[in-house]
Scaffold this motif. Structure first.
Motif, PDB file in Angstrom:
ATOM      1  N   LEU A 167     -76.124 -64.343  -0.034  1.00  0.00           N
ATOM      2  CA  LEU A 167     -75.487 -64.106   1.263  1.00  0.00           C
ATOM      3  C   LEU A 167     -74.039 -63.639   1.094  1.00  0.00           C
ATOM      4  N   LEU A 168     -73.366 -64.145   0.079  1.00  0.00           N
ATOM      5  CA  LEU A 168     -71.970 -63.786  -0.155  1.00  0.00           C
ATOM      6  C   LEU A 168     -71.799 -62.300  -0.469  1.00  0.00           C
ATOM      7  N   ALA A 169     -72.842 -61.670  -0.994  1.00  0.00           N
ATOM      8  CA  ALA A 169     -72.765 -60.244  -1.315  1.00  0.00           C
ATOM      9  C   ALA A 169     -72.471 -59.422  -0.072  1.00  0.00           C
ATOM     10  N   SER A 170     -73.090 -59.783   1.068  1.00  0.00           N
ATOM     11  CA  SER A 170     -72.864 -59.059   2.321  1.00  0.00           C
ATOM     12  C   SER A 170     -71.431 -59.235   2.811  1.00  0.00           C
ATOM     13  N   TYR A 171     -70.908 -60.450   2.709  1.00  0.00           N
ATOM     14  CA  TYR A 171     -69.519 -60.688   3.126  1.00  0.00           C
ATOM     15  C   TYR A 171     -68.560 -59.892   2.244  1.00  0.00           C
ATOM     16  N   LEU A 199     -65.782 -72.150  -4.894  1.00  0.00           N
ATOM     17  CA  LEU A 199     -66.939 -71.470  -5.482  1.00  0.00           C
ATOM     18  C   LEU A 199     -67.435 -70.342  -4.592  1.00  0.00           C
ATOM     19  N   GLN A 200     -67.394 -70.536  -3.274  1.00  0.00           N
ATOM     20  CA  GLN A 200     -67.751 -69.450  -2.362  1.00  0.00           C
ATOM     21  C   GLN A 200     -66.809 -68.262  -2.549  1.00  0.00           C
ATOM     22  N   LEU A 201     -65.520 -68.557  -2.642  1.00  0.00           N
ATOM     23  CA  LEU A 201     -64.529 -67.499  -2.837  1.00  0.00           C
ATOM     24  C   LEU A 201     -64.753 -66.786  -4.162  1.00  0.00           C
ATOM     25  N   ALA A 202     -65.025 -67.545  -5.211  1.00  0.00           N
ATOM     26  CA  ALA A 202     -65.301 -66.942  -6.521  1.00  0.00           C
ATOM     27  C   ALA A 202     -66.526 -66.034  -6.454  1.00  0.00           C
ATOM     28  N   GLY A 203     -67.536 -66.461  -5.688  1.00  0.00           N
ATOM     29  CA  GLY A 203     -68.732 -65.638  -5.524  1.00  0.00           C
ATOM     30  C   GLY A 203     -68.427 -64.324  -4.831  1.00  0.00           C
ATOM     31  N   ILE A 204     -67.582 -64.357  -3.796  1.00  0.00           N
ATOM     32  CA  ILE A 204     -67.197 -63.132  -3.085  1.00  0.00           C
ATOM     33  C   ILE A 204     -66.402 -62.216  -4.016  1.00  0.00           C
ATOM     34  N   ILE A 205     -65.503 -62.790  -4.806  1.00  0.00           N
ATOM     35  CA  ILE A 205     -64.725 -62.000  -5.765  1.00  0.00           C
ATOM     36  C   ILE A 205     -65.654 -61.331  -6.777  1.00  0.00           C
TER      37      ILE A 205
END
Length: 308
Positions: free
Chosen positions: A19-23, A117-123
């Motif tokens: 899901l983070l890929a879309s953001y 971890l969410q932020l790291a995933g978006i990065i």
């Protein structure tokens, strides 16, 4: 409520990281920010006609390409200087994520660790989507993972998923700062370095390493806190303490109104000192609350030129 702001569980699964890929894709366009200035005052800027980006201007070394000598600066200073270039689209990024046991805590929405971890995933996803080079080091519990190779997104996402497991807060955690004693940082030059950590202090050796990192790179320090922690009512609580061998690492404590206020004062006093030190090193520090979404924090990094 948004699954991004308040996930069903602080332990993130493959679906959440997908899901983070879309953001990451819809963060928008990065501004044409000045990347960083060297000590000599030269700014990293695009050089038309080269198809290249100038990284820095420094004293000539024997291995340098003679075609890149800056004769104007050489004549003015009396010392040979060389322009160093990189491909315009070759953005080098280093992600340093360090989660202590204290990060596996939160009074609202999720854990501080989960937000990191969410932020790291978006990065990670944004770097992949933009074709940027991403190196990383991730430390949590008793785990330490690092890579400067390409095409490592699947491995990095797996580490981030593993780092979200609550069991990590009961494991012993290394005390050395994540930027110390590693080839990734010792040999890092002209990169956008993003530090994600709840750490607020370091020793003299770690400070020297941090200053060196900031000298040769553009460093961005992101801190996430749960401000509601200092508003908890007085009473009896059970706190996880990984140093305790008995009671499964659970430490009972009693919190009074005065002790809570003292803890708040101590935290922000230490935080103010840390911010001043980081500013003196040329490191951009920004603090966010756990009530703010990882997408918002990523947009901040985008505005600062740390993401593209």
């Amino acid at each position: 409520m948004s699954p991004l702001l308040s996930p069903e569980s602080p332990e993130l699964d493959d679906g959440h990281f997908a899901l983070l890929a879309s953001y990451a894709k819809h963060l928008g366009r990065a501004p044409k920010a000045i990347r960083f200035a060297t000590n000599a005052g030269e700014r990293r800027s695009r050089q038309k006609g080269h198809g290249m980006e100038m990284l820095e201007l420094r004293a000539y070394q024997a291995s340098d390409d003679l075609r890149h000598i800056d004769w104007r600066v050489t004549a003015r200073t009396g010392q040979a200087h060389t322009r160093l270039y990189a491909q315009e689209n070759d953005h080098q990024r280093l992600l340093l994520l360090d989660l202590s046991s204290s990060a596996y805590f939160g009074t609202r929405h999720t854990f501080i660790a989960t937000r990191f971890l969410q932020l790291a995933g978006i990065i990670a996803w944004r770097s992949k989507q933009q074709g940027d080079t991403l190196s990383y080091r991730v430390t949590y519990g008793n785990q330490d993972h690092a890579s400067n190779k390409t095409n490592t997104l699947p491995a990095l996402l797996n580490y981030l998923k593993d780092a979200s497991k609550i069991e990590n807060r009961a494991n012993s955690h290394k005390t050395t700062s994540i930027w110390s004693n590693t080839l990734l940082t010792n040999k890092s030059h002209n990169k956008d370095v993003i530090i994600l950590t709840d750490k607020q202090s370091w020793n003299d050796d770690e400070e020297s390493a941090l200053m060196k990192l900031a000298e040769h790179n553009s460093v961005h320090w992101i801190q996430i806190i749960d401000s509601n922690t200092f508003n908890l009512p007085a009473g009896h609580y059970q706190i996880v303490d990984s140093q305790m061998a008995n009671n499964n690492g659970i430490k009972p404590i009693t919190i009074g109104k005065n002790s809570m206020q003292q803890a708040k004062d101590d935290f922000f006093t230490q935080n103010t000192l840390m911010r001043k030190k980081l500013a003196s090193f040329g490191i951009r520090h920004q603090i966010f609350d756990i009530t703010e979404s990882p997408e918002k924090i990523a947009r901040y990094l985008l505005s600062q030129g740390a993401l593209h």
